[in-house]
Scaffold this motif. Sequence first.
Motif, short mmCIF file in Angstrom:
data_model
loop_
_atom_site.label_atom_id
_atom_site.label_comp_id
_atom_site.label_asym_id
_atom_site.label_seq_id
_atom_site.Cartn_x
_atom_site.Cartn_y
_atom_site.Cartn_z
N MET A 217 21.06 -30.12 -37.69
CA MET A 217 22.06 -29.80 -36.68
C MET A 217 22.12 -28.29 -36.44
O MET A 217 22.13 -27.81 -35.30
CB MET A 217 23.42 -30.35 -37.11
N ILE A 218 22.14 -27.53 -37.54
CA ILE A 218 22.21 -26.07 -37.44
C ILE A 218 20.97 -25.51 -36.77
O ILE A 218 21.03 -24.53 -36.02
CB ILE A 218 22.41 -25.45 -38.84
N ALA A 219 19.81 -26.13 -37.00
CA ALA A 219 18.58 -25.68 -36.35
C ALA A 219 18.71 -25.79 -34.83
O ALA A 219 18.26 -24.90 -34.09
CB ALA A 219 17.39 -26.51 -36.85
N GLY A 220 19.30 -26.88 -34.35
CA GLY A 220 19.53 -27.01 -32.92
C GLY A 220 20.45 -25.94 -32.39
O GLY A 220 20.21 -25.36 -31.32
N TYR A 221 21.53 -25.65 -33.14
CA TYR A 221 22.46 -24.61 -32.71
C TYR A 221 21.82 -23.23 -32.75
O TYR A 221 22.17 -22.35 -31.94
CB TYR A 221 23.72 -24.63 -33.58
N ALA A 222 20.89 -22.99 -33.68
CA ALA A 222 20.19 -21.70 -33.72
C ALA A 222 19.40 -21.49 -32.43
O ALA A 222 19.43 -20.40 -31.84
CB ALA A 222 19.26 -21.66 -34.94
N LEU A 223 18.67 -22.51 -31.97
CA LEU A 223 17.94 -22.39 -30.71
C LEU A 223 18.89 -22.21 -29.54
O LEU A 223 18.63 -21.41 -28.62
CB LEU A 223 17.07 -23.64 -30.50
N TYR A 224 19.98 -22.94 -29.55
CA TYR A 224 20.96 -22.87 -28.46
C TYR A 224 21.56 -21.47 -28.35
O TYR A 224 21.60 -20.87 -27.26
CB TYR A 224 22.04 -23.92 -28.73
N LEU A 225 21.99 -20.92 -29.47
CA LEU A 225 22.62 -19.59 -29.44
C LEU A 225 21.59 -18.50 -29.19
O LEU A 225 21.90 -17.48 -28.55
CB LEU A 225 23.37 -19.34 -30.75
N PHE A 226 20.38 -18.68 -29.69
CA PHE A 226 19.35 -17.68 -29.43
C PHE A 226 18.99 -17.66 -27.95
O PHE A 226 18.65 -16.60 -27.40
CB PHE A 226 18.10 -17.96 -30.27
N ALA A 227 19.07 -18.81 -27.28
CA ALA A 227 18.83 -18.83 -25.83
C ALA A 227 19.86 -17.97 -25.11
O ALA A 227 19.51 -17.20 -24.19
CB ALA A 227 18.87 -20.27 -25.31
N PHE A 228 21.12 -18.07 -25.50
CA PHE A 228 22.15 -17.24 -24.89
C PHE A 228 21.93 -15.77 -25.24
O PHE A 228 22.21 -14.89 -24.42
CB PHE A 228 23.54 -17.69 -25.34
N THR A 229 21.44 -15.48 -26.43
CA THR A 229 21.15 -14.10 -26.80
C THR A 229 20.09 -13.50 -25.89
O THR A 229 20.25 -12.38 -25.37
CB THR A 229 20.68 -14.04 -28.27
N GLY A 230 18.98 -14.22 -25.70
CA GLY A 230 17.93 -13.72 -24.83
C GLY A 230 18.38 -13.57 -23.39
O GLY A 230 18.05 -12.57 -22.73
N LEU A 231 19.14 -14.55 -22.88
CA LEU A 231 19.61 -14.48 -21.50
C LEU A 231 20.59 -13.31 -21.31
O LEU A 231 20.58 -12.65 -20.26
CB LEU A 231 20.29 -15.79 -21.11
N THR A 232 21.41 -13.06 -22.32
CA THR A 232 22.36 -11.94 -22.23
C THR A 232 21.64 -10.61 -22.13
O THR A 232 21.96 -9.77 -21.27
CB THR A 232 23.29 -11.95 -23.46
N LEU A 233 20.66 -10.39 -22.97
CA LEU A 233 19.93 -9.12 -22.94
C LEU A 233 19.04 -9.03 -21.71
O LEU A 233 18.81 -7.93 -21.18
CB LEU A 233 19.10 -8.97 -24.22
N ALA A 234 18.53 -10.16 -21.22
CA ALA A 234 17.74 -10.14 -19.99
C ALA A 234 18.59 -9.69 -18.81
O ALA A 234 18.15 -8.86 -17.99
CB ALA A 234 17.15 -11.52 -19.73
N ALA A 235 19.81 -10.22 -18.71
CA ALA A 235 20.70 -9.82 -17.63
C ALA A 235 21.10 -8.36 -17.76
O ALA A 235 21.19 -7.63 -16.77
CB ALA A 235 21.93 -10.72 -17.61
#
Length: 476
Positions: A217-235
């Motif tokens: 479950m935590i592995a899924g959340y790691a990918l989910y939150l890392f996606a928001f991390t990348g999108l935040t820095l991209a913007a």
Amino acid sequence: MARALAPVIARQQWRLLARDRRLGVLAIALLLVLCTAALAGAALHQARERERAAAQVEEAQVWAMQGPANPHGAAHFGRYLFKPVSPLAVVDPGLLPQLGTSLKLEAHANNPARNRAIDGGTALDRFGGLSPATMLQVLAPLLIILSGFAAFSGEQARGLLRQEMAAGASPVTLMAGRLAGLGLIVLLVLAVASAAGAASLWMAGGSAAELGPLLWMIAGYALYLFAFTGLTLAASAAFASARTSLVLLLAFWAMATLFVPRLAPTIAEAAAPTQSGPAFEAAVTKEVMEGPSGHDPRDARLERLRQDTMRRYGVAKLEDLPIDFNGVALFHGEALSTAIYRRHFAALYDGYDRQAQIQRALALVSPFQAIRPWSAAIAQSDQHAHRRFLEQADGFRYDLVQRLNRAIIHRPKEGEGPYMADVAAITRDAKFVATPAPIREALSRHWIDLAILTGWAALSLLLAFGAARRLGRASA
């Protein structure tokens, strides 16, 4: 040189975030609420499981205390089952508030589960959405956005970004360092979530076997939150104004975590409608009375059964049968109605699966639509876990009713009046034990959700480094 600068930039980014008291307060508040939700959920799970166990024991006592009774009357009197809940549901209750918790088992009927938590209306139930999963799915991405929206645009506005690049740091190196620095927040949130989840599992009576699914479950959340991390820095790298990047990121967060999840069920129901409760019951009743083709009424089926039974025993009249034909009719009627109910329920749940696939397609615009089914499936709080319980309960119901029907078939011939028997003795060996699905079943069914989350994480990386390269060309 560039590789040596990346850790330095990461440490600098972390120090800047740590010095921001507003972010510190938000992060501490989020982590405290996450821990509180986990521990409060564990305490509530304990209380409910005690109530469930006590209610199941009391129900068994009521069944055993019937004394002499007509077996078919006892089959209609019925028994009740109370649905057990996985300890992992403390972390993610999933659909449990919308699903029933008790089930009446009786002859000729496959009843739906009743007593949904959402119908309780108590003050405590109004906070049912406050779970660790809610914190990670909705609030943790917001913390990431607030932490990183100005990582590039803010420094660009203050002229610091040009100084960093003049000192020899390339935009790609700056992006890698900031990804690592902001990733520390993700790791901190996940570490606290893992610790709180493990503690809540222990409090809820879980075993070490649940730790493996928790890590999935935590592995899924790691990918989910890392996606928001990348999108935040991209913007942040794509727009020169921190205000613009913040507005766009908040708009995406609201769309992904609030609007799409609420529109998705409506879209799925419109694209793949399912039967309502009254329509479902009417279709089952019609088939029981008229047969699947509509040209085999129940009276004709009953007459064929009479003739077949008398032929099998070599008698010309029902009174000459060595068995009770009423029991035979009940036995075959139960087999027929059960088969019809199971077929209709299978079609209904297949419809729910089609709706789930439609909602999954919306994960192309919202990673929330991938993390929610993944998390609920691992926690065994999704529709499939509920269906598994209902199917096991119906198997127990069918065995229980047919035991009582066999008692009528082989009843003693002597005596007058209605047949009375010790139904508790007849069904003494009938015990219901719900067996949860193994973790590999959830993984095999929801691997596509993990693949979508991986795709979102990879896409966010591409966007982040693409924005960094464009930023470097613009500053050259």
